[in-house]
Write a protein that holds these residues in place. Structure first.
Motif, short mmCIF file in Angstrom:
data_model
loop_
_atom_site.label_atom_id
_atom_site.label_comp_id
_atom_site.label_asym_id
_atom_site.label_seq_id
_atom_site.Cartn_x
_atom_site.Cartn_y
_atom_site.Cartn_z
N LYS A 1 -8.30 37.24 49.40
CA LYS A 1 -8.42 37.22 50.95
C LYS A 1 -8.52 38.75 51.33
O LYS A 1 -9.12 38.97 52.50
CB LYS A 1 -7.31 36.41 51.31
N VAL A 2 -7.64 39.54 50.85
CA VAL A 2 -7.53 40.97 51.28
C VAL A 2 -8.78 41.81 51.11
O VAL A 2 -9.31 42.37 51.76
CB VAL A 2 -6.24 41.58 50.84
N ASP A 3 -9.46 41.37 49.75
CA ASP A 3 -10.66 41.99 49.58
C ASP A 3 -11.78 41.56 50.17
O ASP A 3 -12.83 42.22 50.92
CB ASP A 3 -10.75 41.69 48.19
N THR A 4 -11.94 40.22 50.85
CA THR A 4 -12.84 39.75 51.56
C THR A 4 -12.77 40.41 52.97
O THR A 4 -13.62 40.60 53.75
CB THR A 4 -12.86 38.22 51.74
N PRO B 1 -15.30 37.57 47.65
CA PRO B 1 -14.27 37.27 46.60
C PRO B 1 -13.47 36.12 46.82
O PRO B 1 -13.09 35.38 45.99
CB PRO B 1 -13.47 38.40 46.41
N TYR B 2 -13.19 35.76 48.12
CA TYR B 2 -12.47 34.55 48.35
C TYR B 2 -13.33 33.57 48.99
O TYR B 2 -14.06 33.80 50.26
CB TYR B 2 -11.30 34.75 49.35
N PRO B 3 -13.82 32.30 48.12
CA PRO B 3 -14.81 31.52 48.68
C PRO B 3 -14.70 30.78 49.93
O PRO B 3 -15.77 30.44 50.46
CB PRO B 3 -15.18 30.92 47.50
N GLU B 4 -13.49 30.56 49.95
CA GLU B 4 -13.17 29.59 51.17
C GLU B 4 -13.38 30.21 52.51
O GLU B 4 -13.13 31.42 52.88
CB GLU B 4 -11.88 28.68 51.17
N PRO B 5 -13.41 29.65 53.87
CA PRO B 5 -13.61 30.34 55.19
C PRO B 5 -12.28 30.78 55.37
O PRO B 5 -11.15 30.18 55.48
CB PRO B 5 -13.91 29.08 56.08
N ILE B 6 -12.10 31.92 55.91
CA ILE B 6 -10.80 32.61 56.43
C ILE B 6 -10.92 32.34 57.87
O ILE B 6 -11.51 33.44 58.60
CB ILE B 6 -10.72 33.94 55.91
N SER B 7 -10.02 31.50 58.30
CA SER B 7 -9.84 31.18 59.52
C SER B 7 -8.66 31.98 60.42
O SER B 7 -7.96 32.98 59.47
CB SER B 7 -9.58 29.65 59.78
N LEU C 1 -15.39 46.71 56.47
CA LEU C 1 -16.37 47.70 56.09
C LEU C 1 -17.83 47.39 56.39
O LEU C 1 -18.52 48.32 56.81
CB LEU C 1 -16.24 48.21 54.61
N ALA C 2 -18.22 46.25 56.34
CA ALA C 2 -19.65 45.89 56.76
C ALA C 2 -19.86 45.99 58.15
O ALA C 2 -21.11 46.10 58.60
CB ALA C 2 -20.02 44.59 55.91
N ASN C 3 -18.85 45.57 58.92
CA ASN C 3 -18.85 45.41 60.36
C ASN C 3 -18.23 46.30 61.25
O ASN C 3 -17.95 45.91 62.30
CB ASN C 3 -18.54 43.88 60.65
N GLN C 4 -17.92 47.44 60.92
CA GLN C 4 -17.36 48.55 61.40
C GLN C 4 -15.92 48.24 62.18
O GLN C 4 -15.67 48.28 63.48
CB GLN C 4 -18.27 49.23 62.43
N GLY C 5 -15.19 47.25 61.32
CA GLY C 5 -13.89 46.84 61.97
C GLY C 5 -13.95 45.84 63.11
O GLY C 5 -12.95 45.75 63.98
N ASP C 6 -15.01 45.25 63.02
CA ASP C 6 -15.17 44.05 63.99
C ASP C 6 -14.03 43.20 64.01
O ASP C 6 -13.28 43.15 63.10
CB ASP C 6 -16.38 43.55 63.68
N ARG C 7 -13.78 42.25 65.11
CA ARG C 7 -12.88 41.17 64.99
C ARG C 7 -12.88 40.20 64.17
O ARG C 7 -13.97 39.77 63.65
CB ARG C 7 -12.76 40.49 66.56
N LEU C 8 -11.85 39.67 63.67
CA LEU C 8 -11.77 38.88 62.32
C LEU C 8 -12.08 37.16 62.88
O LEU C 8 -12.54 36.80 61.99
CB LEU C 8 -10.44 38.71 61.88
N GLN C 9 -12.12 37.24 64.22
CA GLN C 9 -12.66 35.89 64.67
C GLN C 9 -14.21 35.75 64.17
O GLN C 9 -14.59 34.53 63.97
CB GLN C 9 -12.62 35.74 66.14
N ARG C 10 -14.69 36.55 63.95
CA ARG C 10 -16.31 36.68 63.60
C ARG C 10 -16.46 36.44 61.97
O ARG C 10 -17.54 36.34 61.62
CB ARG C 10 -17.21 37.87 64.23
N MET C 11 -15.51 36.54 61.27
CA MET C 11 -15.41 36.71 60.12
C MET C 11 -16.10 35.52 59.37
O MET C 11 -16.84 35.29 58.32
CB MET C 11 -14.00 37.08 59.37
N GLN C 12 -15.74 34.39 59.78
CA GLN C 12 -16.01 32.85 59.08
C GLN C 12 -17.71 32.66 59.31
O GLN C 12 -18.34 32.53 58.09
CB GLN C 12 -15.45 31.63 59.78
N LYS C 13 -18.20 33.12 59.99
CA LYS C 13 -19.63 33.10 60.36
C LYS C 13 -20.21 34.19 59.24
O LYS C 13 -21.21 33.82 58.42
CB LYS C 13 -20.05 33.32 61.76
N TRP C 14 -19.61 35.25 59.26
CA TRP C 14 -20.11 36.35 58.22
C TRP C 14 -20.15 35.78 56.82
O TRP C 14 -20.84 36.01 55.92
CB TRP C 14 -19.37 37.71 58.66
N GLN C 15 -18.74 35.19 56.52
CA GLN C 15 -18.70 34.70 55.13
C GLN C 15 -19.88 33.69 54.72
O GLN C 15 -20.04 33.67 53.55
CB GLN C 15 -17.24 33.85 54.74
#
Length: 185
Positions: free
Chosen positions: A8-11, A37-43, A17-31
């Motif tokens: 999860k930390v690696d993801t 490394p972590y295949p499940e959505p990180i909500s 790094l890929a999104n210049q520190g963007d908000r984590l709320q946008r991570m699920q779409k990016w995933q």
């Protein structure tokens, strides 16, 4: 830490790094668009629980600091910084009445940080009660240096530490230091 938490930390790191520190709320779409490394959505709940787990596990925190210290090219090029931060919070246990540089009469918390002077990266940090004396903060930093196997630590203080009381306490406790001082003859 366990393998799932590490993935999860690696993801999260890859996302930032890929999104210049963007908000984590946008991570699920990016995933969904990128292999991680972590295949499940990180909500929001997942990363909240992860950060709480990491922040409250002192063993993980100290092992992380130890790993950061091992990356220092030269152990004698580490700096210690102490800052006081005013806070309205009643939930941070270290927030107490003490020396307040801002002069705003709020409770403060002391933030202690160790930096690698070569890479300009933080190595370790700690929160301390706002009413803790400066010299106690230095003593705690020296203990942290010892834990991190940094044996050539030198205390160099700025003008914020210069007071008769601080100088007397450091001398009394046999702390080696370098500081700016003015003497009136």
């Amino acid at each position: 830490m366990d393998e799932g938490s590490a993935k999860k930390v690696d993801t999260i790191t890859q996302f930032w790094l890929a999104n210049q520190g963007d908000r984590l709320q946008r991570m699920q779409k990016w995933q969904f668009l990128h292999p991680t490394p972590y295949p499940e959505p990180i909500s929001k709940d997942v990363y909240h629980d992860l950060f709480e787990y990491l922040g409250l596990n002192e063993g993980i925190v100290q092992n992380y600091f130890l790993a950061r210290a091992k990356l220092c090219p030269k152990e004698d090029e580490v700096a210690f910084d102490s800052s006081t931060v005013s806070s309205y919070s009643r939930f941070i246990k270290e927030t107490l009445q003490g020396f307040n540089k801002a002069g705003d009469s709020l409770d403060t918390v002391k933030l202690l940080t160790l930096f690698d002077l070569v890479t300009h990266q933080p190595i370790a940090f700690a929160r301390e009660p706002g009413n803790l004396a400066d010299v106690s903060g230095i003593e705690n930093a020296l203990k942290q240096f010892s834990f991190l196997n940094i044996s050539k630590a030198q205390i160099v203080t700025d003008k914020g530490y210069y007071s008769r009381n601080n100088i007397e306490q450091m001398l009394r406790k046999h702390i080696k230091f370098l500081t700016a001082a003015s003497f009136l003859g």
